[in-house]
Design an enzyme around this catalytic site. Structure first.
Site, PDB file in Angstrom:
ATOM      1  N   GLU A  42      -7.219  -5.306  16.011  1.00 24.37           N
ATOM      2  CA  GLU A  42      -5.878  -4.399  15.804  1.00 24.37           C
ATOM      3  C   GLU A  42      -4.785  -5.538  16.091  1.00 24.37           C
ATOM      4  O   GLU A  42      -3.660  -5.720  15.287  1.00 24.37           O
ATOM      5  CB  GLU A  42      -5.688  -3.121  16.242  1.00 24.37           C
ATOM      6  CG  GLU A  42      -6.608  -2.100  15.620  1.00 24.37           C
ATOM      7  CD  GLU A  42      -6.493  -2.177  14.186  1.00 24.37           C
ATOM      8  OE1 GLU A  42      -5.258  -2.251  13.647  1.00 24.37           O
ATOM      9  OE2 GLU A  42      -7.548  -1.449  13.367  1.00 24.37           O
ATOM     10  N   THR A  48      -0.886 -10.717  10.350  1.00 28.28           N
ATOM     11  CA  THR A  48      -1.986 -12.081  10.211  1.00 28.28           C
ATOM     12  C   THR A  48      -3.052 -11.079   9.047  1.00 28.28           C
ATOM     13  O   THR A  48      -3.482 -10.185   9.079  1.00 28.28           O
ATOM     14  CB  THR A  48      -2.551 -12.239  11.340  1.00 28.28           C
ATOM     15  OG1 THR A  48      -1.572 -12.713  12.276  1.00 28.28           O
ATOM     16  CG2 THR A  48      -3.321 -13.619  10.745  1.00 28.28           C
ATOM     17  N   LEU A  85      -2.584 -18.741  15.243  1.00 29.05           N
ATOM     18  CA  LEU A  85      -2.458 -17.341  14.740  1.00 29.05           C
ATOM     19  C   LEU A  85      -0.888 -17.216  14.547  1.00 29.05           C
ATOM     20  O   LEU A  85      -0.656 -16.043  14.050  1.00 29.05           O
ATOM     21  CB  LEU A  85      -3.386 -16.334  15.516  1.00 29.05           C
ATOM     22  CG  LEU A  85      -4.506 -15.851  15.409  1.00 29.05           C
ATOM     23  CD1 LEU A  85      -5.007 -14.829  16.320  1.00 29.05           C
ATOM     24  CD2 LEU A  85      -4.602 -15.300  13.733  1.00 29.05           C
ATOM     25  N   GLY A  86      -0.300 -17.656  15.291  1.00 28.44           N
ATOM     26  CA  GLY A  86       1.597 -17.422  15.633  1.00 28.44           C
ATOM     27  C   GLY A  86       1.644 -16.077  16.140  1.00 28.44           C
ATOM     28  O   GLY A  86       0.697 -15.417  16.800  1.00 28.44           O
ATOM     29  N   CYS A 197      -4.815  -0.091  -4.055  1.00 28.35           N
ATOM     30  CA  CYS A 197      -3.249   0.260  -4.026  1.00 28.35           C
ATOM     31  C   CYS A 197      -2.467  -0.740  -3.724  1.00 28.35           C
ATOM     32  O   CYS A 197      -1.511  -0.845  -2.732  1.00 28.35           O
ATOM     33  CB  CYS A 197      -2.829   1.505  -3.429  1.00 28.35           C
ATOM     34  SG  CYS A 197      -1.408   2.251  -3.764  1.00 28.35           S
ATOM     35  N   CYS A 207      -8.956   3.937  -8.853  1.00 28.12           N
ATOM     36  CA  CYS A 207      -8.626   4.382  -7.679  1.00 28.12           C
ATOM     37  C   CYS A 207      -9.202   5.829  -7.552  1.00 28.12           C
ATOM     38  O   CYS A 207      -9.233   6.796  -8.362  1.00 28.12           O
ATOM     39  CB  CYS A 207      -7.040   4.628  -7.706  1.00 28.12           C
ATOM     40  SG  CYS A 207      -6.434   5.427  -6.209  1.00 28.12           S
ATOM     41  N   CYS A 213      -2.607  11.582  -7.056  1.00 26.41           N
ATOM     42  CA  CYS A 213      -1.446  10.707  -6.835  1.00 26.41           C
ATOM     43  C   CYS A 213      -0.234  10.926  -7.712  1.00 26.41           C
ATOM     44  O   CYS A 213      -0.141  10.703  -9.023  1.00 26.41           O
ATOM     45  CB  CYS A 213      -1.930   9.236  -7.085  1.00 26.41           C
ATOM     46  SG  CYS A 213      -0.597   7.942  -6.814  1.00 26.41           S
TER      47      CYS A 213
HETATM   48  S1  SF4 Z   1      -3.394   6.119  -8.362  1.00 29.20           S
HETATM   49 FE1  SF4 Z   1      -1.933   6.098  -6.748  1.00 29.20          FE
HETATM   50  S2  SF4 Z   1      -3.034   5.857  -4.714  1.00 29.20           S
HETATM   51 FE2  SF4 Z   1      -4.224   5.301  -6.225  1.00 29.20          FE
HETATM   52  S3  SF4 Z   1      -3.942   2.820  -6.724  1.00 29.20           S
HETATM   53 FE3  SF4 Z   1      -2.753   4.123  -8.097  1.00 29.20          FE
HETATM   54  S4  SF4 Z   1      -0.502   4.305  -7.140  1.00 29.20           S
HETATM   55 FE4  SF4 Z   1      -2.188   3.682  -5.672  1.00 29.20          FE
END
Ligand code: SF4
Length: 352
Positions: A42, A48, A85-86, A197, A207, A213
């Site tokens: 993490e 990066t 890596l900076g 997304c 998606c 969404c």
């Molecule tokens: S439906 Fe909504 S969450 Fe899914 S890729 Fe598109 S904008 Fe992103």
């Protein structure tokens, strides 16, 4: 923004986790719940990309397989593993935090947010990422991917990077968390942002949570979140002198307090700063490089030592090193380019 019903929230969590189980990338730190490995990954992944991190992660874990091994290493060795890596402050903080865990907590990486919050370099993101992934603790994370996903899902027009919008997005990240598989869920949110997304042209047709969404329903994907405000770039022109003496070149270590490149090694900026005189030679290379808000032009010039021994109010240390030894010193990327240019075999014949 409409509040979500609990049925919608449950469906969302279920679909996202099912998608993650199917589509997640096979990354070296995903095969473990070891808090140390997760923590290192993490820290490296902040600022990066995944592809750039993988070889560094494997090499780092090879050399420092435990928090004890990292704590026992000297700082130069740790910085050497970070070279390229900076953002070297991350490495110094990681090292200092490892020492603190070994000294004050018997080398344990506990399921305790208070311990983690007190460690150098551990902010809200790292704390949530490590404890949720290693111990399934119910803590949210927000980073570049999740802030975009959450803003679009809920149709929030606020800027999630600052002020009210930032507070909103952290609250939203906490509100959507399931009771179990918290670490997987946090990773799934990031993975959705990385693979589906995306900032430009999100793949809404593929998606798993398109039905939930708001941005998709309203056709607002391109407007949410609002674009990042362009940072004012500070132009910096720097020089580096490759002062040569008896087949060696002078290398100096930057002090621990500088804003950029603390404790890294470099060719000094001038002869005056190291208390010497030298005859200037030809320009070796001009390197253009961007770091955070700096636009750097670094001009490297060769020089031949004439008089004076190392004495500097700025650099705590200066050493004369051969071309072979140069490789052992951690340097910033632009300074490293000067090193590469200077040590090229073809040049060695001419210079030495
Ligand atoms: S439906 Fe909504 S969450 Fe899914 S890729 Fe598109 S904008 Fe992103």
């Amino acid at each position: 923004m409409e509040p979500w019903t609990s049925a919608k929230l449950r469906a969302f969590r279920r679909k996202l986790l099912a998608w993650f189980d199917r589509a997640k990338r096979d990354l070296p730190w995903r095969a473990t719940r070891d808090p140390y490995r997760i923590w290192v990954s993490e820290v490296m992944l902040q600022q990066t990309t995944v592809a750039a991190v993988i070889p560094y992660f494997n090499r780092f874990l090879n050399s420092f397989p435990t928090v004890q091994a990292l704590a026992a290493a000297d700082e130069q060795t740790v910085l050497n593993h970070w070279q390229g890596l900076g953002y070297y402050r991350r490495a110094r903080h990681l090292h200092a935090a490892a020492k603190s865990l070994v000294t004050d907590h018997a080398g344990e990486l506990p399921d305790d947010p208070d311990v983690w919050a007190a460690l150098p370099g551990v902010g809200r993101y790292i704390l949530g990422a490590v404890l949720s992934q290693a111990f399934d603790r119910r803590l949210p994370i927000v980073e570049a991917n999740t802030l975009r996903v959450l803003s679009r899902l809920f149709g929030s027009r606020l800027d999630p990077r600052e002020g009210l919008g930032k507070a909103w997005v952290w609250q939203a990240a906490a509100d959507v968390l399931p009771r179990k598989r918290v670490g997987d869920f946090n990773q799934a949110m990031m993975e959705l942002g990385a693979l589906v997304c995306t900032p430009v042209a999100p793949k809404c047709g593929a998606c798993p949570v398109a039905r939930e969404c708001a941005a998709n329903r309203l056709g607002l994907q391109a407007e949410i979140p609002p674009p990042t405000r362009k940072k004012e770039l500070t132009t910096v022109r720097e020089s580096a002198l490759l002062i040569q003496r008896d087949g060696k070149v002078l290398l100096c270590q930057r002090p621990p307090t500088t804003e950029r490149g603390a404790m890294l090694w470099e060719f000094p900026a001038s002869v005056e700063v190291v208390g010497m005189t030298a005859d200037l030679g030809p320009e070796l290379l001009t390197v253009r490089h961007g770091v955070t808000r700096f636009k750097i032009t670094l001009v490297g010039t060769e020089a031949t030592w004439r008089s004076g021994e190392f004495a500097s109010d700025f650099y705590p240390t200066g050493v004369w090193v051969t071309a072979v030894e140069l490789a052992d010193y951690p340097m910033s990327t632009p300074q490293g380019k000067l090193r590469t240019e200077w040590t090229k075999d073809s040049r060695q014949g001419r210079l030495w």
